[in-house]
Design an enzyme around this catalytic site. Structure first.
Site, PDB file in Angstrom:
ATOM      1  CB  SER A 147      -0.943  -0.077   1.197  1.00 53.63           C
ATOM      2  OG  SER A 147      -2.024   0.767   0.968  1.00 53.63           O
TER       3      SER A 147
ATOM      4  CG  HIS B 123      -5.682  -2.458   0.805  1.00 56.72           C
ATOM      5  ND1 HIS B 123      -4.999  -2.158  -0.345  1.00 56.72           N
ATOM      6  CD2 HIS B 123      -5.153  -1.675   1.783  1.00 56.72           C
ATOM      7  CE1 HIS B 123      -4.112  -1.210  -0.083  1.00 56.72           C
ATOM      8  NE2 HIS B 123      -4.185  -0.910   1.207  1.00 56.72           N
TER       9      HIS B 123
HETATM   10  C1  GTR Z   1      -5.368   4.483   1.858  1.00 59.05           C
HETATM   11  C2  GTR Z   1      -4.764   5.308   0.751  1.00 59.05           C
HETATM   12  C3  GTR Z   1      -4.062   4.416  -0.210  1.00 59.05           C
HETATM   13  C4  GTR Z   1      -3.194   3.372   0.462  1.00 59.05           C
HETATM   14  C5  GTR Z   1      -3.726   2.916   1.798  1.00 59.05           C
HETATM   15  C6  GTR Z   1      -2.721   2.248   2.746  1.00 59.05           C
HETATM   16  O1  GTR Z   1      -6.135   5.202   2.719  1.00 59.05           O
HETATM   17  O2  GTR Z   1      -5.806   6.010   0.131  1.00 59.05           O
HETATM   18  O3  GTR Z   1      -3.332   5.189  -1.137  1.00 59.05           O
HETATM   19  O4  GTR Z   1      -1.900   3.817   0.591  1.00 59.05           O
HETATM   20  O5  GTR Z   1      -4.288   3.928   2.534  1.00 59.05           O
HETATM   21  O6  GTR Z   1      -1.565   2.640   2.824  1.00 59.05           O
HETATM   22  O7  GTR Z   1      -3.151   1.338   3.443  1.00 59.05           O
END
Ligand code: GTR
Length: 403
Positions: free
Chosen positions: A240, A381
């Site tokens: 991420s 995610h």
């Molecule tokens: C989210 C962000 C993403 C990603 C994520 C993370 O809120 O919008 O770009 O980086 O966080 O790091 O878990």
């Protein structure tokens, strides 16, 4: 108007991507000997418009071994403190390292973590971080970690399996380098690099992702001094926001032998011009400190960017790079991540490698392991054992590892 993410492929605009193999003056990059100068040009564009330039100033960095011990199934543990000044004071960063028991120079994965080194394993010997944390994590009270946080992200760090396959694994807490909030860059490592009278980075100088990437490069400097690690076989990985960081570290520092981006999305592996899920405008609004100030002009104006993220992937060439996505992670745009890997292929081929051995996006759990690797797994995610198993297969293949 409140931001509404697009998740409809039919609404993705037709996008014309800048060609990594056409130099800014319009000349074609037609042979491998033309690549270094085009590479330098692309790197400079990413510095100026996206992540900001990393200062070249050398600071008084010292490493001190804080602890070393037997970690059972996790092999041998070492904790090394990086002091950034001549004083034993903050800012400093702690590197946590687990290595297979048999001492030998081993290939190693390195990546940043989100909530402190003590969250990656329920190991009571890991130094408990006392700096600012996001409230999100388990066991975090008033932005500080407590003992209850130990091991809270261990599902993302299967240390015993990694060590069992003969790899070392190393991590630093990103907040040791720069706490993840917008404070005008007064904490973390930025101030160590200011010129006299400077109080924040210029519009083309590094933001937080730049500082985090810098920390990964300092870990690699340390590996070069530790005989238990083969510094020529280090894979930098990240998830991420920290996947964006791994890519930026790998682009700047060609000593990283493999670069792995997991669910890195916007500002990572995903193509910005697709505006699918998170967009440049939205990311700059939510996280104004991640990129350089110049990047802000590209919100709702992605076509004006002189680069897109496939060019970032191409900066890894000819080194193996592995882009990984998750099926339910629309916010990070899995298809955009695949396409960035796909459109980096001509650069890899120019340099005589097999590039990405897939014309179209593979199915779930069908990893592609050519020099540009790609997989998409089921689920959301996150970092899972599936991801780690594939990254290790990929490293076995490309680093000639394997027990
Ligand atoms: C989210 C962000 C993403 C990603 C994520 C993370 O809120 O919008 O770009 O980086 O966080 O790091 O878990």
């Amino acid at each position: 108007m409140p931001f509404e993410a697009n998740y409809d492929e039919a609404k993705v605009p037709d996008c014309e991507l800048p060609d990594p193999l056409t130099a800014e003056d319009g000349t074609a990059v037609s042979g491998s000997s033309d690549w270094p100068s085009r590479r330098a040009e692309l790197l400079s564009l990413f510095e100026t418009h996206v992540y900001g330039r990393t200062p070249s100033k050398k600071i008084d960095l010292r490493t001190v071994v804080m602890e070393e011990g037997d970690a059972g199934d996790c092999g041998v543990r070492k904790q090394i403190r990086f002091y950034f000044t001549l004083e034993d004071a903050r800012p400093y960063a702690d590197l946590l390292l687990y290595l297979p028991t048999a001492p030998r120079a081993c290939a190693t994965f390195v990546g940043l973590n989100f909530q402190g080194n003590h969250t990656i394993q329920a190991d009571p010997e890991i130094l408990l971080s006392d700096v600012w944390m996001r409230e999100k994590g388990e066991g975090v009270v008033d932005h500080r970690s407590t003992e209850a946080a130990r091991g809270s992200s261990s599902s993302r760090w299967p240390v015993s399996s990694i060590v069992a396959r003969g790899y070392g694994v190393a991590t630093l807490y990103c907040g040791d380098l720069d706490p993840d909030y917008d404070d005008g860059y007064s904490n973390g490592v930025h101030p160590l690099f200011y010129a006299d009278g400077q109080s924040k980075p210029h519009a083309d100088e590094w933001g937080t992702i730049g500082a985090w990437a810098w920390g990964l490069c300092r870990a690699l400097d340390y590996f070069e001094t530790d005989d238990d690690i083969d510094a020529s076989r280090v894979a930098v990985m990240g998830h991420s926001r920290l996947g964006k960081t791994a890519l930026w570290a790998g682009a700047q520092d060609e000593r990283f032998a493999i670069v792995i981006s997991n669910d890195s999305g916007c500002g990572g592996a995903a193509l910005s011009r697709r505006r699918f899920g998170e967009t440049v405008g939205r990311i700059n609004e939510s996280f104004p400190h991640w990129f350089c100030d110049n990047f802000r002009q590209y919100g709702e104006n992605e076509d004006a960017l002189p680069v897109d993220q496939h060019a970032l992937v191409s900066l890894m060439a000819p080194r193996p790079v592995y882009v990984t996505s998750a099926e339910d992670d629309g916010w990070a745009d899995p298809k955009g991540e695949f396409l960035a890997a796909r459109y980096a292929d001509p650069v890899y081929r120019l340099l005589g490698t097999d590039g990405l051995d897939a014309e179209t996006m593979p199915g779930i759990h069908e990893p592609v392991t050519s020099r540009i690797g790609y997989h998409i797994r089921a689920g959301g995610h996150d970092v899972t054992a599936y991801d780690w198993d594939r990254w290790m297969d990929f490293a076995d293949k490309h680093l000639g590892q394997g027990l």
